[in-house]
Design a protein around this motif. Sequence first.
Motif, short mmCIF file in Angstrom:
data_model
loop_
_atom_site.label_atom_id
_atom_site.label_comp_id
_atom_site.label_asym_id
_atom_site.label_seq_id
_atom_site.Cartn_x
_atom_site.Cartn_y
_atom_site.Cartn_z
N THR A 26 28.78 115.50 -3.28
CA THR A 26 29.88 114.49 -3.75
C THR A 26 29.64 113.24 -3.17
O THR A 26 29.11 112.89 -2.08
N VAL A 27 30.39 112.39 -3.65
CA VAL A 27 30.35 110.78 -3.32
C VAL A 27 30.77 110.60 -1.82
O VAL A 27 30.27 110.00 -0.93
N THR A 28 31.92 111.45 -1.62
CA THR A 28 32.53 111.46 -0.27
C THR A 28 31.54 112.05 0.78
O THR A 28 31.57 111.62 1.99
N GLU A 29 31.08 113.02 0.44
CA GLU A 29 30.11 113.76 1.51
C GLU A 29 28.86 112.72 1.70
O GLU A 29 28.47 112.71 2.80
N GLN A 30 28.35 112.41 0.54
CA GLN A 30 27.12 111.38 0.91
C GLN A 30 27.44 110.14 1.41
O GLN A 30 26.75 109.73 2.44
N THR A 31 28.68 109.60 1.25
CA THR A 31 29.25 108.54 1.78
C THR A 31 29.32 108.64 3.28
O THR A 31 28.79 107.90 4.37
N LYS A 32 30.00 109.65 3.84
CA LYS A 32 30.13 109.94 5.21
C LYS A 32 28.97 110.11 5.82
O LYS A 32 28.70 109.79 6.96
N ASP A 33 27.95 110.73 5.18
CA ASP A 33 26.76 111.16 6.08
C ASP A 33 25.77 109.92 6.10
O ASP A 33 25.40 109.76 7.00
#
Length: 114
Positions: A32-39
Amino acid sequence: MIKRIETGTRMSKVVIHNDVAYLCGQVGSGTTVTEQTKDCLARVDALLEQVGSSREHMLQAIVWMSDMADVAEMNAVWDAWVPQGHAPARACEEAKLVSESLKVEVIVTAAIPS
């Protein structure tokens, strides 16, 4: 003097010149965009820490999105990550990223405090 960190054939992870750190583009894991952004932002944090800087010293950020329809989801993570009062100059654009699975890439330039 120019200092390069983790230099390979194609790029360096960080280039330092005149107490400014230029980070290569960071991408993250996840679907997800959220997962990729956080990482991706955790990777930015690690590189900034490695050179003696932090997100409070960011000067500029460039955010590449594979689809601008996802910008609100990315911004929710970004806004929680950037320290209040320390937002860098920022651009956010849509681009075809190196892999179809990637949704976000972030490039950061930051000052290294003396």
